[in-house]
Design a protein around this motif. Structure first.
Motif, PDB file in Angstrom:
ATOM      1  N   GLY A  14      -4.190  17.393  -8.334  1.00 45.33           N
ATOM      2  CA  GLY A  14      -5.010  17.700  -6.984  1.00 45.33           C
ATOM      3  C   GLY A  14      -5.413  16.389  -6.427  1.00 45.33           C
ATOM      4  O   GLY A  14      -5.940  16.383  -5.492  1.00 45.33           O
ATOM      5  N   ASN A  15      -5.658  15.080  -7.428  1.00 48.48           N
ATOM      6  CA  ASN A  15      -6.105  13.978  -6.817  1.00 48.48           C
ATOM      7  C   ASN A  15      -5.283  13.328  -5.782  1.00 48.48           C
ATOM      8  O   ASN A  15      -4.072  13.431  -6.067  1.00 48.48           O
ATOM      9  CB  ASN A  15      -6.268  12.990  -8.106  1.00 48.48           C
ATOM     10  N   GLY A  16      -5.910  12.855  -4.631  1.00 43.62           N
ATOM     11  CA  GLY A  16      -5.297  11.958  -3.732  1.00 43.62           C
ATOM     12  C   GLY A  16      -5.929  10.890  -3.427  1.00 43.62           C
ATOM     13  O   GLY A  16      -7.070  10.688  -3.417  1.00 43.62           O
ATOM     14  N   HIS A  17      -5.307  10.035  -3.093  1.00 44.12           N
ATOM     15  CA  HIS A  17      -5.620   8.630  -3.030  1.00 44.12           C
ATOM     16  C   HIS A  17      -4.658   7.571  -2.145  1.00 44.12           C
ATOM     17  O   HIS A  17      -3.340   7.870  -2.154  1.00 44.12           O
ATOM     18  CB  HIS A  17      -6.144   7.997  -4.370  1.00 44.12           C
ATOM     19  N   ILE A  18      -4.971   6.429  -1.792  1.00 47.54           N
ATOM     20  CA  ILE A  18      -4.194   5.551  -1.120  1.00 47.54           C
ATOM     21  C   ILE A  18      -4.415   4.238  -1.904  1.00 47.54           C
ATOM     22  O   ILE A  18      -5.337   3.480  -1.926  1.00 47.54           O
ATOM     23  CB  ILE A  18      -4.819   5.377   0.207  1.00 47.54           C
ATOM     24  N   PRO A  19      -3.395   4.038  -3.036  1.00 50.43           N
ATOM     25  CA  PRO A  19      -3.501   2.775  -3.777  1.00 50.43           C
ATOM     26  C   PRO A  19      -2.791   1.679  -3.019  1.00 50.43           C
ATOM     27  O   PRO A  19      -1.818   1.761  -2.316  1.00 50.43           O
ATOM     28  CB  PRO A  19      -2.599   3.120  -5.105  1.00 50.43           C
ATOM     29  N   ARG A  20      -3.554   0.465  -3.466  1.00 43.96           N
ATOM     30  CA  ARG A  20      -2.727  -0.811  -2.768  1.00 43.96           C
ATOM     31  C   ARG A  20      -2.903  -1.895  -3.987  1.00 43.96           C
ATOM     32  O   ARG A  20      -3.638  -1.794  -4.936  1.00 43.96           O
ATOM     33  CB  ARG A  20      -3.521  -1.270  -1.819  1.00 43.96           C
ATOM     34  N   SER A  21      -1.989  -3.034  -3.731  1.00 43.82           N
ATOM     35  CA  SER A  21      -2.239  -3.983  -4.702  1.00 43.82           C
ATOM     36  C   SER A  21      -2.307  -5.094  -3.935  1.00 43.82           C
ATOM     37  O   SER A  21      -1.142  -5.635  -3.379  1.00 43.82           O
ATOM     38  CB  SER A  21      -0.927  -4.060  -5.512  1.00 43.82           C
ATOM     39  N   PRO A  22      -3.332  -5.814  -3.531  1.00 43.90           N
ATOM     40  CA  PRO A  22      -3.842  -7.103  -2.882  1.00 43.90           C
ATOM     41  C   PRO A  22      -2.864  -8.254  -3.381  1.00 43.90           C
ATOM     42  O   PRO A  22      -2.372  -8.875  -2.492  1.00 43.90           O
ATOM     43  CB  PRO A  22      -5.213  -7.178  -2.886  1.00 43.90           C
ATOM     44  N   ASN A  23      -2.897  -8.343  -4.993  1.00 44.55           N
ATOM     45  CA  ASN A  23      -2.224  -9.649  -5.463  1.00 44.55           C
ATOM     46  C   ASN A  23      -1.056  -9.107  -6.273  1.00 44.55           C
ATOM     47  O   ASN A  23      -0.488 -10.259  -6.847  1.00 44.55           O
ATOM     48  CB  ASN A  23      -3.190  -9.969  -6.300  1.00 44.55           C
ATOM     49  N   GLY A  24      -0.539  -8.144  -6.184  1.00 46.30           N
ATOM     50  CA  GLY A  24       0.685  -7.771  -6.875  1.00 46.30           C
ATOM     51  C   GLY A  24       0.286  -6.969  -8.097  1.00 46.30           C
ATOM     52  O   GLY A  24      -0.719  -7.209  -8.833  1.00 46.30           O
ATOM     53  N   ALA A  25       1.324  -6.094  -8.763  1.00 47.28           N
ATOM     54  CA  ALA A  25       1.102  -5.564  -9.967  1.00 47.28           C
ATOM     55  C   ALA A  25       2.374  -5.161 -10.809  1.00 47.28           C
ATOM     56  O   ALA A  25       3.543  -5.026  -9.959  1.00 47.28           O
ATOM     57  CB  ALA A  25       0.214  -4.155  -9.672  1.00 47.28           C
ATOM     58  N   LEU A  26       2.445  -5.086 -12.137  1.00 44.61           N
ATOM     59  CA  LEU A  26       3.212  -4.398 -12.682  1.00 44.61           C
ATOM     60  C   LEU A  26       2.889  -3.302 -13.453  1.00 44.61           C
ATOM     61  O   LEU A  26       2.006  -3.689 -14.378  1.00 44.61           O
ATOM     62  CB  LEU A  26       4.192  -5.445 -13.668  1.00 44.61           C
ATOM     63  N   VAL A  27       3.214  -2.228 -13.389  1.00 49.36           N
ATOM     64  CA  VAL A  27       2.608  -1.046 -14.115  1.00 49.36           C
ATOM     65  C   VAL A  27       3.640  -0.257 -14.567  1.00 49.36           C
ATOM     66  O   VAL A  27       4.706   0.056 -14.257  1.00 49.36           O
ATOM     67  CB  VAL A  27       1.710  -0.184 -12.977  1.00 49.36           C
ATOM     68  N   GLU A  81       0.713  -1.038  -0.010  1.00 52.30           N
ATOM     69  CA  GLU A  81       0.036   0.095  -0.046  1.00 52.30           C
ATOM     70  C   GLU A  81       0.727   1.235   0.002  1.00 52.30           C
ATOM     71  O   GLU A  81       1.990   1.304   0.750  1.00 52.30           O
ATOM     72  CB  GLU A  81      -0.869  -0.196   0.991  1.00 52.30           C
ATOM     73  N   LEU A  82       0.658   2.161  -0.803  1.00 50.44           N
ATOM     74  CA  LEU A  82       1.358   3.360  -0.831  1.00 50.44           C
ATOM     75  C   LEU A  82       0.632   4.434  -0.128  1.00 50.44           C
ATOM     76  O   LEU A  82      -0.656   4.599  -0.057  1.00 50.44           O
ATOM     77  CB  LEU A  82       1.546   4.029  -2.549  1.00 50.44           C
ATOM     78  N   PRO A  83       1.231   5.117   0.838  1.00 48.00           N
ATOM     79  CA  PRO A  83       0.387   6.123   1.576  1.00 48.00           C
ATOM     80  C   PRO A  83      -0.247   7.236   1.082  1.00 48.00           C
ATOM     81  O   PRO A  83       0.112   7.379  -0.297  1.00 48.00           O
ATOM     82  CB  PRO A  83       1.648   6.813   2.336  1.00 48.00           C
ATOM     83  N   LEU A  84      -1.349   7.976   1.636  1.00 46.57           N
ATOM     84  CA  LEU A  84      -1.814   8.855   0.905  1.00 46.57           C
ATOM     85  C   LEU A  84      -1.115  10.008   0.359  1.00 46.57           C
ATOM     86  O   LEU A  84       0.010  10.500   1.042  1.00 46.57           O
ATOM     87  CB  LEU A  84      -2.920   9.381   2.160  1.00 46.57           C
ATOM     88  N   ASP A 106      -7.827   1.177  -5.218  1.00 49.04           N
ATOM     89  CA  ASP A 106      -8.272   2.492  -4.265  1.00 49.04           C
ATOM     90  C   ASP A 106      -9.614   2.833  -4.225  1.00 49.04           C
ATOM     91  O   ASP A 106     -10.616   1.979  -4.659  1.00 49.04           O
ATOM     92  CB  ASP A 106      -7.488   3.605  -4.833  1.00 49.04           C
ATOM     93  N   ASP A 107     -10.045   3.859  -3.345  1.00 49.22           N
ATOM     94  CA  ASP A 107     -11.543   3.911  -2.907  1.00 49.22           C
ATOM     95  C   ASP A 107     -12.369   4.323  -4.040  1.00 49.22           C
ATOM     96  O   ASP A 107     -13.277   4.240  -4.125  1.00 49.22           O
ATOM     97  CB  ASP A 107     -11.616   5.213  -1.878  1.00 49.22           C
ATOM     98  N   ASN A 130       4.759  13.157  -6.728  1.00 50.46           N
ATOM     99  CA  ASN A 130       3.915  13.125  -5.721  1.00 50.46           C
ATOM    100  C   ASN A 130       4.029  13.941  -4.564  1.00 50.46           C
ATOM    101  O   ASN A 130       5.347  14.080  -4.315  1.00 50.46           O
ATOM    102  CB  ASN A 130       3.316  11.931  -5.480  1.00 50.46           C
ATOM    103  N   ARG A 131       3.144  14.496  -3.886  1.00 50.10           N
ATOM    104  CA  ARG A 131       3.024  14.973  -2.544  1.00 50.10           C
ATOM    105  C   ARG A 131       2.641  13.928  -1.631  1.00 50.10           C
ATOM    106  O   ARG A 131       1.282  13.834  -1.504  1.00 50.10           O
ATOM    107  CB  ARG A 131       2.640  16.496  -2.356  1.00 50.10           C
TER     108      ARG A 131
END
Length: 117
Positions: free
Chosen positions: A83-96, A46-49, A67-68, A104-105
């Motif tokens: 301006g978009n803010g989010h908390i992305p996560r990868s439950p099963n892994g990913a290559l992007v 999970e990447l922080p907000l 994410d949400d 990012n801030r």
């Protein structure tokens, strides 16, 4: 002004400040913040907000990112406006493959207050 050819297989995976996410930098302009990179997410990461300071574009090659707002799966593309803010996560892994106009801030966690890709 010649084209730049990148041997992606020869590039090393480098750790990011977030454990479980490694990257291969394909293009970077440190002066402007422009970055194109492959990101490898380990399952459960999970990447922080964080807030996107410029447009971010991501194409998922394998796995998925959630994410949400929704989920982007293999073969799908998402872009996020400034301006978009989010908390992305990868439950099963990913290559992007992701492209950023600016770093990012980060708003929470150990990275809060930092501008990182």
């Amino acid at each position: 002004l010649d084209s730049r050819y990148v041997d992606v297989d020869a590039l090393p995976w480098k750790p990011t400040p977030t454990p479980g996410i490694d990257m291969k930098i394909l293009l970077q302009d440190e002066g402007t913040g422009l970055l194109t990179a492959l990101f490898r997410w380990e399952p459960g990461t999970e990447l922080p907000l964080h807030e996107h300071v410029g447009i971010e574009q991501t194409y998922v090659l394998e796995g998925s990112i959630v994410d949400d707002e929704g989920e982007v799966r293999q073969g799908h593309f998402v872009w996020r406006p400034q301006g978009n803010g989010h908390i992305p996560r990868s439950p099963n892994g990913a290559l992007v493959l992701s492209m950023f106009l600016k770093p990012n801030r980060f708003l929470t966690g150990d990275l809060a207050g930092q501008e990182l890709k």
